[in-house]
Design an enzyme around this catalytic site. Structure first.
Site, mmCIF file in Angstrom:
data_model
loop_
_atom_site.group_PDB
_atom_site.id
_atom_site.type_symbol
_atom_site.label_atom_id
_atom_site.label_comp_id
_atom_site.label_asym_id
_atom_site.label_seq_id
_atom_site.Cartn_x
_atom_site.Cartn_y
_atom_site.Cartn_z
ATOM 1 N N ILE A 90 -47.395 17.361 -14.806
ATOM 2 C CA ILE A 90 -47.207 18.678 -15.155
ATOM 3 C C ILE A 90 -48.507 19.519 -14.882
ATOM 4 C CG2 ILE A 90 -47.078 20.506 -16.954
ATOM 5 C CD1 ILE A 90 -46.427 18.089 -18.778
ATOM 6 N N CYS A 91 -48.246 20.732 -13.798
ATOM 7 C CA CYS A 91 -49.048 21.529 -13.479
ATOM 8 C C CYS A 91 -48.685 23.091 -13.753
ATOM 9 C CB CYS A 91 -49.576 21.564 -12.085
ATOM 10 S SG CYS A 91 -48.366 21.560 -10.875
ATOM 11 N N GLY A 92 -49.204 23.992 -12.895
ATOM 12 C CA GLY A 92 -48.856 25.302 -13.368
ATOM 13 C C GLY A 92 -47.235 25.510 -13.022
ATOM 14 N N GLY B 294 -45.439 22.951 -11.192
ATOM 15 C CA GLY B 294 -44.807 21.895 -10.948
ATOM 16 C C GLY B 294 -44.497 21.251 -9.784
ATOM 17 N N ALA C 14 -45.755 24.205 -16.269
ATOM 18 C CA ALA C 14 -46.269 24.741 -17.511
ATOM 19 C C ALA C 14 -46.123 26.162 -17.693
ATOM 20 C CB ALA C 14 -47.438 24.435 -18.121
#
Length: 161
Positions: free
Chosen positions: A64-66, A68, A108
């Site tokens: 997960i990052c800002g 994806g 996210a």
């Protein structure tokens, strides 16, 4: 199943939610970080999860990052890894069923926690059955060409001049 999970600082809160959810589903979780909202570069954690899959330490991964996107690109640079971005149930299922993706990625800032739980459950509830083996084999073969140097090309600006 043993599941690896990781995020950058943008995905930390969602990672913590998903980590608990995966444990509630009865899976073992290995947390590859990050461990706070302190800034961290997403490739670092994506490479750790990809390596965990590659060496058999975990069976599947969730990154997960800002958005994806970054963790998906980074994980896919690791030889043998097929990471797929999934923000809906159908994509999560197809990531596994059509592509034998060992890792799914999410953003996210794109997906809320309740939808993310549904996506993760869908991904973990299906198992690769070889339905698109011919297509996956083509991806694996192309990767092997580049790893052995057979498929390398000179790209403008990369000749070392």
């Amino acid at each position: 199943m043993k599941i690896g999970i990781g995020s950058d600082h943008n995905g930390f809160e969602l990672k913590e939610t998903i980590k608990s959810f995966v444990e509630e589903l009865g899976h073992e979780v290995k947390d590859y970080g990050c461990y706070s909202i302190e800034a961290i570069d997403y490739p670092d954690v994506a490479f750790k999860v990809a390596e965990g899959v590659s060496n058999g330490e975990i069976e599947r991964g969730i990154l997960i990052c800002g958005t994806g996107i970054g963790v998906c690109i980074a994980a896919n640079k690791y030889p043998g890894i097929r990471a797929a971005m999934a923000h809906d149930v159908y994509s999560a299922e197809r990531a596994q069923l059509s592509n034998d993706a060992q890792i799914i990625t999410m953003g996210a800032k794109i997906i809320g926690p309740e939808v993310a739980k549904k996506v993760v459950a869908a991904y973990l509830n299906v198992k690769w059955q070889g339905g698109s083996q011919r297509k996956v084999d083509k991806i694996v073969e192309k990767e092997k060409q580049f790893l052995t140097g057979e498929g390398q090309q000179v790209v403008a600006g990369s000749c070392g001049c």
